[in-house]
Design an enzyme around this catalytic site. Sequence first.
Site, short mmCIF file in Angstrom:
data_model
loop_
_atom_site.label_atom_id
_atom_site.label_comp_id
_atom_site.label_asym_id
_atom_site.label_seq_id
_atom_site.Cartn_x
_atom_site.Cartn_y
_atom_site.Cartn_z
N ASP A 211 48.64 16.33 25.94
CA ASP A 211 47.72 15.59 26.82
C ASP A 211 47.09 14.49 25.97
OD1 ASP A 211 45.59 14.64 28.33
OD2 ASP A 211 45.08 16.60 29.16
N TYR A 236 42.10 5.84 33.03
CA TYR A 236 40.76 5.38 33.43
C TYR A 236 39.74 5.49 32.31
CZ TYR A 236 40.77 10.39 34.71
OH TYR A 236 40.95 11.75 34.72
N ARG A 386 27.85 14.18 24.25
CA ARG A 386 29.05 13.48 23.79
C ARG A 386 28.81 11.98 23.88
NH1 ARG A 386 34.74 14.27 26.94
NH2 ARG A 386 33.63 12.87 28.33
#
Length: 432
Positions: A211, A236, A386
């Site tokens: 991934d 995106y 994050r």
Amino acid sequence: MREGAVGVGEVEWARARELDASDPLAAARDQFGETPGDSVYLDGNSLGMLPRRSVARLRQVVEEEWGRGLVGSWDRWIDLPFQVGDRLGQALLGADAGEVVMADSTSVNLYKLAAAAVGARPGRTVVVTDRRNFPTDRYLLEGLVRGRPLELRLVEFDEVEGPTAERVRAAVDGDTALLSLSHVDYRSGAIADMAGISAVAHAAGALTLWDLSHSVGAVPIQLDRSGADLAAGCTYKYVNAGPGAPAFLYVRRSLQAEISQPIWGWFGKRQMFAMDEGYRPRDGVGSFLSGTPAVLGLALVEEGVLLLEELGIERIRAKSIALTSYLVELCDRHLAGLGFELASPRAADRRGSQVCLRHARAQAICRELGERWGVVADFRAPDRLRLGCAAPTTSFADLALAVERIAQVSDLGEGPSSPSPAGGAAGATERG
Ligand SMILES: Cc1ncc(COP(=O)(O)O)c(C=O)c1O
């Protein structure tokens, strides 16, 4: 001047200005739209910003190609999944022409690829993944093994340093059909050693599925040189193609003839317009298509890739390393005493384009930052803040300001906070 009254100090601000002044990618920010209220956007690893050029391209596709060309425009749209896939594959994935195609979402592509992989390893009963892999990756593998004579083996890796070849060696064996991992961990940002880990999986006879959602467009990838068999990812985030933009998938050329995906639709069929009985897949990576491609989204992916090509992925990576290294330094100096702990690898070459901090009140801090302090970051359960450092859109001053405000918000504790110095921003997100 955006710096706050109480904060990281003049020396830090001078350093941030100096780093911005010598940044060869500083002008790239002008190629993107504004952030609300002049806020600091540290969430390009969730949703990339809007490239200005994409607005014109979308208008052209909608007004000219769709509006005036109507159904006749399918003559040029029909090949877009391949054209855009080749462009993205060669510019950002180290893939060859004919190895990447655009289709569906990352989740659907991962499912198709995983199903194809277990089908190509008959008699093998185990699929291996990271216990902390991104949720969709785990869920779709759970769904895949259910009702089949297969077992999902969840491996515990270090939550900051991520998967290693040594741990993978202990987890794969002669029963393993597939090893599925993320290249860059969605929380810690740790980069997995794709070549080393793929070699270990291959030695056990297993296929590998990667991934690439958190690495494509931020970290240079060399799929053809790192032994990856299969890969998928979204556009995106760092490719800046917009919400819900089509995903990509990669199938190593030498594997394409022996592998078959389960969702047989007309776009994956040889001579699709024959409309005849019986399904015979196309040759090559096109056999992984199923239904009608999302044309508007593909145009935006193409613009996103063109922009990254112009900026140069090596220059993007160099700036990303400088940004995350500076951010780690700032955190050490100004946040460590406020209950924050680094939850990303310390070694810059082991980190993607984000810095993750652990804090007992991370969720409340993240919400406050987004709603009242003009810093858009994101929270990851259970206790992570994050901070994404998308190189084309993030400045060193953004990071100094963000750390200043994080320090101010966390210093306020649970009590009421000051009104937004930045006039408010879009809320912090809880997306991937
Ligand atoms: C690592 C990773 N994989 C997959 C996804 C999501 O896939 P999809 O676009 O199918 O929702 C995300 C979303 O952020 C992600 O971070």
